[in-house]
Write a protein that holds these residues in place. Structure first.
Motif, PDB file in Angstrom:
ATOM      1  N   SER A 119      72.316  36.230  49.871  1.00 59.08           N
ATOM      2  CA  SER A 119      72.198  36.060  48.365  1.00 59.08           C
ATOM      3  C   SER A 119      73.122  37.139  47.522  1.00 59.08           C
ATOM      4  CB  SER A 119      70.526  36.172  47.764  1.00 59.08           C
ATOM      5  OG  SER A 119      70.156  37.590  47.930  1.00 59.08           O
TER       6      SER A 119
ATOM      7  N   ASP B 108      76.885  36.199  49.412  1.00 59.32           N
ATOM      8  CA  ASP B 108      77.711  34.880  49.176  1.00 59.32           C
ATOM      9  C   ASP B 108      78.308  34.756  47.916  1.00 59.32           C
ATOM     10  OD1 ASP B 108      76.695  34.241  52.016  1.00 59.32           O
ATOM     11  OD2 ASP B 108      75.272  32.878  51.237  1.00 59.32           O
ATOM     12  N   TYR B 109      79.151  33.887  47.917  1.00 59.27           N
ATOM     13  CA  TYR B 109      80.161  33.907  46.890  1.00 59.27           C
ATOM     14  C   TYR B 109      80.615  32.312  46.597  1.00 59.27           C
ATOM     15  CZ  TYR B 109      83.461  32.846  50.653  1.00 59.27           C
ATOM     16  OH  TYR B 109      83.857  32.106  51.766  1.00 59.27           O
ATOM     17  N   VAL B 110      81.264  32.077  45.593  1.00 64.86           N
ATOM     18  CA  VAL B 110      81.744  30.800  45.291  1.00 64.86           C
ATOM     19  C   VAL B 110      83.183  30.655  45.567  1.00 64.86           C
ATOM     20  CG1 VAL B 110      82.340  28.785  43.544  1.00 64.86           C
ATOM     21  CG2 VAL B 110      80.029  30.179  43.521  1.00 64.86           C
ATOM     22  N   THR B 111      83.898  29.942  46.259  1.00 64.50           N
ATOM     23  CA  THR B 111      85.418  29.814  46.554  1.00 64.50           C
ATOM     24  C   THR B 111      86.246  29.718  45.336  1.00 64.50           C
ATOM     25  OG1 THR B 111      84.995  28.787  48.790  1.00 64.50           O
ATOM     26  CG2 THR B 111      87.202  28.780  48.011  1.00 64.50           C
TER      27      THR B 111
ATOM     28  N   THR C 294      89.436  28.906  43.029  1.00 62.50           N
ATOM     29  CA  THR C 294      90.248  27.652  42.788  1.00 62.50           C
ATOM     30  C   THR C 294      91.633  28.028  42.187  1.00 62.50           C
ATOM     31  OG1 THR C 294      89.410  27.555  40.452  1.00 62.50           O
ATOM     32  CG2 THR C 294      87.988  26.696  42.116  1.00 62.50           C
TER      33      THR C 294
ATOM     34  N   PRO D  90      85.898  36.389  43.719  1.00 61.88           N
ATOM     35  CA  PRO D  90      84.626  35.608  43.313  1.00 61.88           C
ATOM     36  C   PRO D  90      83.760  36.735  42.721  1.00 61.88           C
ATOM     37  CG  PRO D  90      85.314  35.244  45.671  1.00 61.88           C
ATOM     38  CD  PRO D  90      86.204  36.289  45.282  1.00 61.88           C
TER      39      PRO D  90
ATOM     40  N   ALA E 188      83.464  39.473  49.695  1.00 61.80           N
ATOM     41  CA  ALA E 188      83.845  38.005  49.251  1.00 61.80           C
ATOM     42  C   ALA E 188      85.201  37.728  49.315  1.00 61.80           C
ATOM     43  CB  ALA E 188      83.226  38.101  47.827  1.00 61.80           C
TER      44      ALA E 188
ATOM     45  N   ALA F  41      86.773  34.786  51.065  1.00 58.72           N
ATOM     46  CA  ALA F  41      87.744  33.781  50.236  1.00 58.72           C
ATOM     47  C   ALA F  41      89.260  33.670  51.073  1.00 58.72           C
ATOM     48  CB  ALA F  41      87.994  34.378  49.163  1.00 58.72           C
TER      49      ALA F  41
ATOM     50  N   ASP G  93      88.776  30.910  53.388  1.00 62.56           N
ATOM     51  CA  ASP G  93      88.928  29.697  52.747  1.00 62.56           C
ATOM     52  C   ASP G  93      90.247  29.208  52.615  1.00 62.56           C
ATOM     53  OD1 ASP G  93      85.990  29.995  52.798  1.00 62.56           O
ATOM     54  OD2 ASP G  93      85.980  30.602  50.672  1.00 62.56           O
TER      55      ASP G  93
END
Length: 414
Positions: A70, A73-76, A78, A125, A224, A228, A231
């Protein structure tokens, strides 16, 4: 101590004390840097007298360790893009020879004598109060094309992170070696390093400092950013990934690998179990220890303040994934004390981690000097080459033994 040990400790001390721009900054708790993970709530409890600042930061670290995904973790992102730019040195010391080298690079760029190189850029992120730090920078080293007729293999890539306060050219030579092996690399600028360093700094002080929350947030951001990068590589068709980190970079790489099973090859060049132990006892962080001492902290209490970003806290997660790991440590290390590196090996054994280890007969900073830098580079380069070859062999064997997909036909009724 013997003659060699005395000589090595003297050499190491000379290297760690030659920079005179290390600044002692007062202790700051930095709850605002962890606002989205309970930092503000805990700061308010401190203001109401329900907790001391120390107890609140310890509680926050305990929350991180109890639920690391929690936190990490991260949001990729854009906005990935590759920019062509002139390489710049971004030194962290003010020695005359270094500043002259920086001026020479600027002169060559302005005169058109330098080639532009590709850099992966994207917005981190994890956000910080420093816009320049939130624009991630990674020099891109695509692999050399395979020779005609060579066997097809999975596309492989390394994330490379140099040491704390590294300039922007550190570890580039390793990436060039990986290129020749057919392995791509992203040489990642860590938070607050080189082009990501805020203008008010000469050194990358905000990555590790007496601001506890900011130091923890820097590790969170680095983890992160590493993931990324993977990713982006995945989107380019890369299938097998590794991470190589030196010193602070090895801490960041370890936590990233513990959180991300995609990382299959790990090289940790100088490693320790507890982040706080290194900060408190390391010769290169003596200015940070001074601030901690003035605030009445000890080695044990400092360890508690950084458990959330300590490799020791995530040994179980790291051991859960099958991966190949190299540990390199130094006998006469005054930054990551030898006993701490041996503790890593003991914990790897206890958690049944498969690893190799090499011991350099020098110190932490002396690793970058002749002849030890060539020993270090050979061990890291040959390990990455060998282990990616094994992964290639495994992937090809798995493809050969995989059952063929069933053939289906469509029947039409007359």
């Amino acid at each position: 101590m013997g003659l060699y040990a005395r000589w090595m400790f003297a050499w190491e001390t000379a290297l760690t004390t030659r920079d005179e721009n290390r600044i002692e900054r007062p202790l700051e708790w930095g709850f605002d840097h962890l606002a989205d993970f309970g930092g503000l709530e805990l700061a308010q409890r401190v203001e109401r007298g329900e907790l001391t600042s120390f107890d609140a930061m310890v509680e926050l670290n305990q929350r991180i360790v109890a639920n690391p995904h929690s936190f990490f973790d991260y949001v990729t992102p854009t906005d990935f893009r590759v920019e062509m730019r002139h390489p710049e040195l971004f030194p962290t010391n003010v020695r005359p020879e270094t500043l002259e080298a920086e001026r020479e690079w600027h002169r060559r760029a302005e005169a058109g004598e330098l080639r532009r190189e590709p850099f992966l850029r994207f917005t981190s992120p994890v956000r910080t109060p420093y816009p320049e730090n939130d624009l991630v920078n990674a020099r891109w080293y695509p692999e050399n094309p395979p020779k005609p007729g060579s066997a097809k293999k999975p596309k492989q890539a390394m994330i490379v992170m140099p040491q704390w306060n590294a300039d922007a050219f550190s570890h580039n030579a390793l990436c060039e070696i990986f290129q020749k092996f057919g392995v791509a690399s992203l040489r990642l600028s860590k938070p607050y390093h080189d082009i990501r360093r805020p203008e008010e700094l000469e050194r990358s002080d905000y990555a590790v400092s007496a601001n506890i929350g900011r130091t923890i947030a820097a590790c969170r951001q680095a983890v992160a950013d590493i993931r990324a990068c993977i990713d982006w590589l995945s989107a380019q068709g890369y299938e097998q990934f590794g991470v190589l980190g030196t010193s602070l970079g090895s801490c960041y790489g370890f936590v990233a690998a513990a959180m991300d099973p995609r990382i299959r090859v790990c090289t940790f060049n100088h490693a320790s179990t507890w982040f706080g132990d290194v900060v408190y006892t390391g010769q290169s962080t003596r200015h940070i220890r001074a601030a901690l001492d003035h605030a009445g902290l000890t080695q044990d209490t400092t360890r508690e303040l950084f458990t959330g970003i300590s490799p020791m806290s995530y040994m179980t997660e790291f051991a859960a994934a099958k991966r190949r790991t190299l540990i390199i440590h130094a006998t006469y290390d005054l930054t990551f004390l030898h006993e701490f590196s041996l503790d890593v090996l003991r914990n790897f054994d206890a958690h049944h981690v498969s690893y190799e280890h090499k011991e350099l007969p020098c110190g932490h900073y002396v690793t970058g000097e002749f002849p030890y830098k060539y020993m270090d580079g050979w061990w890291m380069g040959s390990f990455v080459w060998r282990e990616f070859r094994k992964l290639t062999r495994e992937a090809l064997e798995a493809a050969e033994t995989a059952p063929a997909a069933p053939v289906t036909s469509r029947m039409t009724r007359s």
